[in-house]
Write an enzyme that holds these catalytic residues in place. Structure first.
Site, PDB file in Angstrom:
ATOM      1  N   GLU A  90     -66.569  -6.532  -2.834  1.00 46.04           N
ATOM      2  CA  GLU A  90     -65.990  -7.558  -1.923  1.00 46.04           C
ATOM      3  C   GLU A  90     -66.596  -7.906  -0.539  1.00 46.04           C
ATOM      4  O   GLU A  90     -66.834  -8.984  -0.040  1.00 46.04           O
ATOM      5  CB  GLU A  90     -64.324  -7.527  -1.603  1.00 46.04           C
ATOM      6  CG  GLU A  90     -63.559  -7.884  -3.131  1.00 46.04           C
ATOM      7  CD  GLU A  90     -63.678  -9.376  -3.460  1.00 46.04           C
ATOM      8  OE1 GLU A  90     -63.952 -10.272  -2.626  1.00 46.04           O
ATOM      9  OE2 GLU A  90     -63.602  -9.667  -4.771  1.00 46.04           O
TER      10      GLU A  90
ATOM     11  N   CYS B 282     -67.046 -26.861 -10.630  1.00 48.51           N
ATOM     12  CA  CYS B 282     -66.495 -27.552  -9.323  1.00 48.51           C
ATOM     13  C   CYS B 282     -67.340 -27.353  -8.320  1.00 48.51           C
ATOM     14  O   CYS B 282     -66.829 -26.909  -7.242  1.00 48.51           O
ATOM     15  CB  CYS B 282     -65.166 -27.253  -9.454  1.00 48.51           C
ATOM     16  SG  CYS B 282     -64.137 -28.148  -7.891  1.00 48.51           S
TER      17      CYS B 282
ATOM     18  N   CYS C 199     -67.545 -32.732 -13.644  1.00 47.77           N
ATOM     19  CA  CYS C 199     -66.051 -32.754 -13.775  1.00 47.77           C
ATOM     20  C   CYS C 199     -65.898 -32.877 -15.605  1.00 47.77           C
ATOM     21  O   CYS C 199     -64.819 -32.528 -16.001  1.00 47.77           O
ATOM     22  CB  CYS C 199     -65.623 -34.090 -13.343  1.00 47.77           C
ATOM     23  SG  CYS C 199     -65.814 -33.954 -11.433  1.00 47.77           S
TER      24      CYS C 199
ATOM     25  N   CYS D 260     -65.209 -29.450 -16.651  1.00 48.34           N
ATOM     26  CA  CYS D 260     -63.982 -28.845 -16.002  1.00 48.34           C
ATOM     27  C   CYS D 260     -62.647 -28.666 -16.707  1.00 48.34           C
ATOM     28  O   CYS D 260     -62.321 -29.814 -16.948  1.00 48.34           O
ATOM     29  CB  CYS D 260     -63.985 -29.361 -14.645  1.00 48.34           C
ATOM     30  SG  CYS D 260     -62.740 -28.444 -13.669  1.00 48.34           S
TER      31      CYS D 260
ATOM     32  N   CYS E 264     -57.223 -33.527 -12.141  1.00 46.99           N
ATOM     33  CA  CYS E 264     -57.651 -33.497 -11.082  1.00 46.99           C
ATOM     34  C   CYS E 264     -57.357 -34.842 -10.293  1.00 46.99           C
ATOM     35  O   CYS E 264     -57.817 -35.879 -10.852  1.00 46.99           O
ATOM     36  CB  CYS E 264     -59.189 -33.154 -11.050  1.00 46.99           C
ATOM     37  SG  CYS E 264     -60.047 -33.138  -9.407  1.00 46.99           S
TER      38      CYS E 264
END
Length: 258
Positions: free
Chosen positions: A33, A176, A183, A186, A192
């Site tokens: 991370e 995205c 799209c 997605c 959306c």
DNA sequence: AAACCGGGGGC
DNA sequence: GCCCCAGGTTT
């Protein structure tokens, strides 16, 4: 609402090839991370195996000392991350993991939640840039931090915890994406609000690098990674800044890694 | 709220 | 050339 679309999308299109996703050890997750802060996945993919191989535990990193960690960090950028990671390792090795992970230097709310959700199986929503972009586009407006976390929980359902984070992250890195989203590919396209970027979506902009103080700092650090260097050969202000950050040490007329 | 960090990849 | 990157800290 077909809320299982995210789960099936993630199963088919998620990144299941990233080595740090194969572990549930806190230390491995934390290292990945921190390394991923403002750093693209391909670059971390190239550096992570050797780095975690060298510092497989907090004790190993603590014992190695800050200079060795900074050197092993190499040219990944934002070297303060390496210093703070070593400081975290020292604390973990001496006192164990704190109850509140944000007590570790360089660990903020996102990283703490990301470690808890991935390594501890907790249902903690962690919002980074990809997740934020997805939930803001789906809801159709800019969201404050806690609003984005709540939206993440709603939009990610029925997924929770680790799967929710990774699935939404992959949607943000894939269909995205920031520019020219796809799209049609997605899982959220049917619900959306925007089906495209929000107005004024990207707000941060960085100063030019050429001729900057950052560039001088980077040059001094690169020189110190190669070995101890006479102070007289280095940019004085940049060196002072590196010393302040714990990234360099000075004795007499020579500068070196700490 | 905005600036800072510092290196690279994509287009 | 500009934009972006699985942020956190400081001002």
């Amino acid at each position: 609402m077909a809320t299982t679309e995210l789960a099936s999308w993630y199963s088919a299109h998620g990144r299941h090839d990233l080595p740090w996703r194969e572990t549930r050890e806190r230390w491995f997750v934390l290292v990945s991370e921190v390394m991923l802060h403002q750093t693209q996945v391909p670059r971390v993919l190239a550096a992570w195996p050797d780095f975690i191989g060298r510092f497989p535990t907090p004790e190993a990193m603590a014992d190695a000392g800050p200079g060795a960690v900074i050197e092993a960090w190499g040219r990944l950028g934002y070297p303060r991350r390496a210093r703070r990671l070593w400081e975290s390792a020292v604390r973990i090795a001496a006192l164990g993991w704190p109850d509140d992970l944000t007590e570790l230097p360089g660990v903020g709310r996102y990283t703490a939640q990301a470690v808890l959700s991935q390594a501890d199986g907790q249902d903690a929503p962690a919002v980074e840039v990809n997740v934020r972009r997805v939930v803001e586009r789906v809801t159709g407006r800019r969201l404050a931090d806690r609003e984005a976390e709540a939206a993440m929980v709603e939009i990610g359902a029925p997924l929770i915890g680790r799967d929710r984070l990774l699935a939404l992250m992959d949607v943000g890195a894939g269909p995205c994406r920031p520019r020219e989203p796809r799209c049609q590919e997605c899982p959220f396209t049917s619900r959306c609000a925007t089906r495209g970027p929000l107005e004024l979506e990207t707000k941060s902009r960085q100063a030019p690098f050429e001729g900057s103080f950052r560039q001088r700092r980077g040059e001094v650090l690169a020189r110190l990674r190669a070995g101890p260097t006479p102070i007289a050969l280095l940019d004085a202000r940049a060196l002072r800044s590196l010393v302040t950050d714990g990234l360099a040490a000075i004795d007499d007329t020579t500068a070196r890694l700490p």
